[in-house]
Structures are given as C-alpha cells and as structure tokens.
Design an enzyme around this catalytic site. Structure first.
Site, PDB file in Angstrom:
ATOM      1  N   ASN A   1       0.861  -1.185   0.000  1.00 16.25           N
ATOM      2  CA  ASN A   1       0.000   0.000   0.000  1.00 16.25           C
ATOM      3  C   ASN A   1       0.898   1.235   0.000  1.00 16.25           C
ATOM      4  OD1 ASN A   1      -1.886   1.987   0.403  1.00 16.25           O
ATOM      5  ND2 ASN A   1      -2.313   1.466   2.533  1.00 16.25           N
TER       6      ASN A   1
ATOM      7  N   LYS B   1       0.079   4.245  -0.252  1.00 17.60           N
ATOM      8  CA  LYS B   1      -0.596   5.443   0.277  1.00 17.60           C
ATOM      9  C   LYS B   1      -0.379   6.608  -0.709  1.00 17.60           C
ATOM     10  CE  LYS B   1       0.298   3.567   4.796  1.00 17.60           C
ATOM     11  NZ  LYS B   1      -0.121   3.624   6.179  1.00 17.60           N
TER      12      LYS B   1
ATOM     13  N   HIS C   1      -9.816   0.700   5.012  1.00 17.77           N
ATOM     14  CA  HIS C   1      -8.522   1.010   5.628  1.00 17.77           C
ATOM     15  C   HIS C   1      -8.737   2.028   6.753  1.00 17.77           C
ATOM     16  CE1 HIS C   1      -4.409   2.406   6.191  1.00 17.77           C
ATOM     17  NE2 HIS C   1      -4.025   1.298   5.584  1.00 17.77           N
TER      18      HIS C   1
ATOM     19  N   GLU D   1      -7.113   4.505   7.720  1.00 19.09           N
ATOM     20  CA  GLU D   1      -6.909   5.918   7.368  1.00 19.09           C
ATOM     21  C   GLU D   1      -8.155   6.486   6.694  1.00 19.09           C
ATOM     22  OE1 GLU D   1      -3.140   5.494   5.338  1.00 19.09           O
ATOM     23  OE2 GLU D   1      -2.207   4.987   7.245  1.00 19.09           O
TER      24      GLU D   1
ATOM     25  N   GLU E   1      -5.619  -5.234  10.774  1.00 25.05           N
ATOM     26  CA  GLU E   1      -4.682  -4.131  10.954  1.00 25.05           C
ATOM     27  C   GLU E   1      -5.039  -3.340  12.211  1.00 25.05           C
ATOM     28  OE1 GLU E   1      -2.634  -2.997   7.062  1.00 25.05           O
ATOM     29  OE2 GLU E   1      -4.425  -1.787   7.194  1.00 25.05           O
TER      30      GLU E   1
ATOM     31  N   GLY F   1       1.825   2.390  10.616  1.00 26.38           N
ATOM     32  CA  GLY F   1       2.712   3.532  10.409  1.00 26.38           C
ATOM     33  C   GLY F   1       3.416   4.024  11.655  1.00 26.38           C
TER      34      GLY F   1
ATOM     35  N   SER G   1       3.122  -1.972  10.526  1.00 24.33           N
ATOM     36  CA  SER G   1       4.568  -1.895  10.757  1.00 24.33           C
ATOM     37  C   SER G   1       5.313  -3.200  10.430  1.00 24.33           C
ATOM     38  CB  SER G   1       4.850  -1.438  12.193  1.00 24.33           C
ATOM     39  OG  SER G   1       4.310  -0.145  12.405  1.00 24.33           O
TER      40      SER G   1
HETATM   41  C1  PEP Z   1      -1.020   0.064   5.885  1.00 25.91           C
HETATM   42  O1  PEP Z   1      -0.943   1.104   5.239  1.00 25.91           O
HETATM   43  O2  PEP Z   1      -2.011  -0.675   5.744  1.00 25.91           O
HETATM   44  C2  PEP Z   1       0.058  -0.277   6.809  1.00 25.91           C
HETATM   45  C3  PEP Z   1      -0.028  -1.411   7.459  1.00 25.91           C
HETATM   46  O3  PEP Z   1       1.075   0.626   6.928  1.00 25.91           O
HETATM   47  P1  PEP Z   1       2.496   0.371   7.665  1.00 25.91           P
HETATM   48  O4  PEP Z   1       3.056  -0.931   7.118  1.00 25.91           O
HETATM   49  O5  PEP Z   1       3.328   1.542   7.291  1.00 25.91           O
HETATM   50  O6  PEP Z   1       2.233   0.241   9.127  1.00 25.91           O
END
Ligand code: PEP
Length: 251
Positions: free
Chosen positions: A9, A11, A95, A97, A167, A173, A212
């Site tokens: 992803n 972003k 997601h 975000e 998640e 992040g 992460s």
């Molecule tokens: C994500 O954007 O779904 C995500 C898990 O980001 P990160 O790996 O940066 O934590």
C-alpha cells in the site's frame, strides 16, 4: 490451499516516474512463478503505470480507494467501475486511514465491498481496533462489528474473492507492530467467524496482518498458522524491502 498474499500500500507516495522505476526494479527481482501472490496498490495517478508495466507479469495491482457508485455527481471521486476498466484486480476497503481521516463508516465500507465484488474486483477488507479499544478489552467486539457490517448480504462464490487484513490501528505507520501471538489470536477468531458466516469456504479466505511489517519482522507474522500474508505500507515503498517481506511468506 491458501496461497500467501503480500500487498504493497503506497498510500500517497510516488510520481509517475518513480512508479515506473519501482515496477521495473520489482519485476527484475520477482521470478515468473514467485509462489506468493504480490499485489501493489499505487496512488490513483499511477494506476495506469501499473496497468502498463505489470501487464503479463505475476504481479497484480489494485486501487487504494474507489467510490461505490458506478458513476455520478461525486466530484473528485473515482468509481469501482472506472478502476476495473483500467484493469485493476483488487480494492482496499475499510482502511483505517479512510475510516478515521475521511470518516468512512461501516455502512459506506459495506457499500464499497458490495460494489467491488459486483464490478469484479477482489476487496481487501481491513479491520482492526484502536489502542483504546484493545486496552478496554473491546478488540474482538470491534473487529466482529466491522466484519458483520462490511460483509452483510455478501455471497462468496470462492474463497479467493475476498481477503481480510487484520490491521490494529495503533500499529499502522507507527513502527510498533502487534505482538505475533495477538495477531494470531485475532486471525484465528476472524477465521472462525468466516467459517460461521460462509461455511467451509469461509475458512479458506486469506487473512493478512498489517501494521509496521518490515523485512526484520515479516517472518514473525508470516509463519503464523492463520496469517496468510501481509498488507505493508511504509516498507513496501522500497521494491527490495517489499520483495524481501514477500519471500518471508515462502517459509
Ligand atoms: C497500511 O498502510 O495498511 C500499513 C499497514 O502501513 P504500515 O506498514 O506503514 O504500518
């Protein structure tokens, strides 16, 4: 058999030229039959680059977002139909975000999942609790609510038509992943729920962990019995790191 699925992803990152360079580097690293399904989610402005560069390759791609209505007066939006028209195979739905920054609620996520399936896209449905909810013992209640809402009225012809990404919001992040045992416990609960909801077929739906994930910890998650892959944000921006993470799924 659940083929591992590792997704990138991006972003809101990468210009067209950067996207081109990324795909060329990744294609040079990945063999023709990688043994793991790779999916890249570029920004909307680089979807056409994915369509061109990844055609005929073992790497799939999808959109980070799309509006559930096929067309209409939704200034600034792109529809699931338009994404499918470009050649996408996947769509990220729910997601955190989008839920927390853009206010997408369970009903909107459900509409997106339904529209994605109707348009022929495979939704990666993201679910996960906040830190406050976990500390309050509410993690499963929240995840179950998100699953029930997003999958209400959905029929599943085959297990490959849906992917769930667990998640935890506080792990996205932040550089602080969940504890592998907590991720496994949640994935097992999700798998049981999918079994109750869709029968045997539901138990074969692939479940990713996201939050992460990086080359150094990928194995900790990808070796877990109920985790079939990862949804990777930050670390996926580097094609070498992304491929290293994907290889951890091969055991
Ligand atoms: C994500 O954007 O779904 C995500 C898990 O980001 P990160 O790996 O940066 O934590």
């Amino acid at each position: 058999m659940r083929i591992p699925i590792v997704a990138a992803n991006w972003k809101m990152h990468k210009t067209v030229a950067e996207a081109e360079a990324y795909f060329r580097k990744l294609l040079a690293l990945v063999p023709k039959s990688p043994g793991v399904e790779l999916v890249v989610f570029p920004s909307a402005t680089a979807l056409h680059v994915a369509a061109r560069e990844l055609e005929g390759s073992p790497i799939a791609w999808g959109a980070q977002n799309a509006h559930p209505e096929p067309q209409g007066a939704f200034t600034g939006e792109v529809s699931v139909v338009q994404i499918t028209d470009l050649g996408a195979s996947y769509l990220i739905c729910g997601h955190s975000e989008r839920r927390h920054i853009f206010g997408e609620d369970d009903a909107f996520v459900a509409a997106k999942v339904k529209a994605a399936l109707k348009a022929g896209l495979i939704p990666i449905l993201c679910v996960g609790e906040t830190l406050e909810q976990r500390e309050g013992g509410q993690a499963w209640t929240v995840v179950e609510r998100q699953l029930s809402a997003a999958l209400s009225g959905i029929e599943l012809p085959t297990p490959e038509k849906l992917v769930i990404a667990y998640e935890p919001v506080w792990a996205i992040g932040t550089g602080v992943p969940a504890r592998p045992q907590d991720a496994q416990e949640m994935a097992a609960q999700i798998r049981n729920w999918l079994g109750d909801r869709f029968g045997e077929l539901g138990k074969q739906v692939r479940i990713q962990y996201g939050g992460s994930v990086k080359p150094e910890n990928a194995q900790d998650f990808l070796a877990l019995p109920d985790i079939d892959g990862a949804l990777v944000g930050g670390a996926s921006l580097d094609p070498e790191k992304f491929w290293t993470i994907a290889q951890a799924a091969l055991g």
